[in-house]
Scaffold this motif. Structure first.
Motif, PDB file in Angstrom:
ATOM      1  N   PRO A  14      -5.521  44.095  15.979  1.00  0.00           N
ATOM      2  CA  PRO A  14      -5.474  42.834  15.244  1.00  0.00           C
ATOM      3  C   PRO A  14      -4.815  42.974  13.864  1.00  0.00           C
ATOM      4  CG  PRO A  14      -7.634  43.115  16.246  1.00  0.00           C
ATOM      5  CD  PRO A  14      -6.880  44.392  16.463  1.00  0.00           C
ATOM      6  N   ARG A  15      -5.031  44.111  13.214  1.00  0.00           N
ATOM      7  CA  ARG A  15      -4.422  44.350  11.901  1.00  0.00           C
ATOM      8  C   ARG A  15      -2.898  44.442  12.038  1.00  0.00           C
ATOM      9  NH1 ARG A  15      -7.331  48.298  10.709  1.00  0.00           N
ATOM     10  NH2 ARG A  15      -8.985  47.113   9.760  1.00  0.00           N
ATOM     11  N   GLU A  45      -1.028  45.803  19.832  1.00  0.00           N
ATOM     12  CA  GLU A  45      -1.614  44.660  19.127  1.00  0.00           C
ATOM     13  C   GLU A  45      -2.788  44.048  19.896  1.00  0.00           C
ATOM     14  OE1 GLU A  45       1.299  41.750  17.983  1.00  0.00           O
ATOM     15  OE2 GLU A  45       2.250  43.105  16.537  1.00  0.00           O
ATOM     16  N   SER A  46      -2.744  44.102  21.207  1.00  0.00           N
ATOM     17  CA  SER A  46      -3.825  43.507  22.006  1.00  0.00           C
ATOM     18  C   SER A  46      -4.969  44.495  22.252  1.00  0.00           C
ATOM     19  CB  SER A  46      -3.276  43.002  23.343  1.00  0.00           C
ATOM     20  OG  SER A  46      -2.809  44.096  24.108  1.00  0.00           O
ATOM     21  N   GLY A  47      -4.794  45.747  21.825  1.00  0.00           N
ATOM     22  CA  GLY A  47      -5.843  46.745  21.995  1.00  0.00           C
ATOM     23  C   GLY A  47      -5.829  47.430  23.346  1.00  0.00           C
ATOM     24  N   LEU A  48      -4.788  47.169  24.160  1.00  0.00           N
ATOM     25  CA  LEU A  48      -4.707  47.801  25.477  1.00  0.00           C
ATOM     26  C   LEU A  48      -4.111  49.206  25.409  1.00  0.00           C
ATOM     27  CD1 LEU A  48      -3.516  44.708  27.541  1.00  0.00           C
ATOM     28  CD2 LEU A  48      -5.827  45.684  27.404  1.00  0.00           C
ATOM     29  N   ARG A  49      -3.573  49.568  24.245  1.00  0.00           N
ATOM     30  CA  ARG A  49      -3.014  50.907  24.050  1.00  0.00           C
ATOM     31  C   ARG A  49      -3.620  51.486  22.772  1.00  0.00           C
ATOM     32  NH1 ARG A  49       2.589  53.654  24.978  1.00  0.00           N
ATOM     33  NH2 ARG A  49       2.083  55.612  23.966  1.00  0.00           N
ATOM     34  N   LYS A  50      -4.082  52.744  22.863  1.00  0.00           N
ATOM     35  CA  LYS A  50      -4.649  53.398  21.684  1.00  0.00           C
ATOM     36  C   LYS A  50      -3.536  53.718  20.691  1.00  0.00           C
ATOM     37  CE  LYS A  50      -8.676  55.710  23.581  1.00  0.00           C
ATOM     38  NZ  LYS A  50      -9.299  57.004  23.835  1.00  0.00           N
ATOM     39  N   VAL A  71      -4.475  51.376   9.534  1.00  0.00           N
ATOM     40  CA  VAL A  71      -5.694  51.825  10.216  1.00  0.00           C
ATOM     41  C   VAL A  71      -6.967  51.342   9.528  1.00  0.00           C
ATOM     42  CG1 VAL A  71      -4.633  53.846  11.274  1.00  0.00           C
ATOM     43  CG2 VAL A  71      -5.725  54.068   9.046  1.00  0.00           C
ATOM     44  N   GLY A  72      -6.823  50.706   8.368  1.00  0.00           N
ATOM     45  CA  GLY A  72      -8.006  50.176   7.691  1.00  0.00           C
ATOM     46  C   GLY A  72      -8.853  51.240   7.045  1.00  0.00           C
TER      47      GLY A  72
END
Length: 192
Positions: A14-15, A45-50, A71-72
């Motif tokens: 999301p970031r 972006e969708s979180g399907l890939r690390k 990475v926050g």
């Protein structure tokens, strides 16, 4: 994988999307700038890939942001130590480290006074550096007076004491660690 690690990784996608949209970039434009395929960027972006460094570094360069922002990473806090001085046995100690346990650093002021050395022993290792004045150091059979700019180090299992010479106050830095000699980096001896 720990819960903390999972949470950090879950926030990266999301970031990435938010940063890309804030900059008005498209997936195709970012792909052209980074050499990363549109499908890989979309899955990130969708979180399907690390996320990995080999993917995040080119994205950080393309967006001109530090990797920490992607990475926050927690913000760096004010590094200054603002501990209150402690007074013990007539001496004033200013803690110079914040973390309990492990290596501890103090600035110490020993007032001018006449006193008899009371040698003590305990686990650990200590390093002293005299900032001002004259500091009397008794270590086993050694009884020395140290002046500004001099340093000493010793195993605290050896009977020791340090204090006023009676001639004026002394101020010194003290590093103390329960780890013994492991806390010191030793230089390699010069080859002959």
């Amino acid at each position: 994988m720990t819960d903390d690690t999972y949470e950090v990784l879950a926030e990266v996608g999301p970031r990435l999307r938010r940063i890309r949209k804030e900059r008005g970039a498209t997936l195709a434009g970012l792909s052209a700038a980074t050499g990363i395929s549109v499908s890989t960027l979309s899955r990130l972006e969708s979180g399907l890939r690390k996320p990995s460094l080999e993917l995040l570094l080119p994205i950080a360069r393309a967006h001109q942001v530090p990797l920490d922002e992607l990475v926050g990473a927690p913000p760096v806090t004010d590094p200054r130590v603002r501990a209150e001085p402690l007074v013990r046995h007539g001496r004033t100690f200013w803690p110079l480290t914040r973390q309990p346990g492990g290596l501890q650093a103090f600035k110490v002021l020993v007032p001018q006074r006449e006193e008899e050395p009371e040698l003590r022993t305990h686990e650990g290792y200590e390093w002293l550096y005299v900032l001002s004045g004259r500091l009397r150091v008794v270590l086993a059979e050694h009884d020395v007076v140290m002046t500004a700019g001099e340093a000493a180090e010793f195993d605290t299992r050896v009977p020791h004491w340090f204090g006023s010479t009676g001639e004026g106050p002394a101020e010194f830095l003290s590093l103390f660690g329960p780890q013994g000699e492991r806390m010191h980096v030793r230089a390699r001896p010069k080859k002959a």
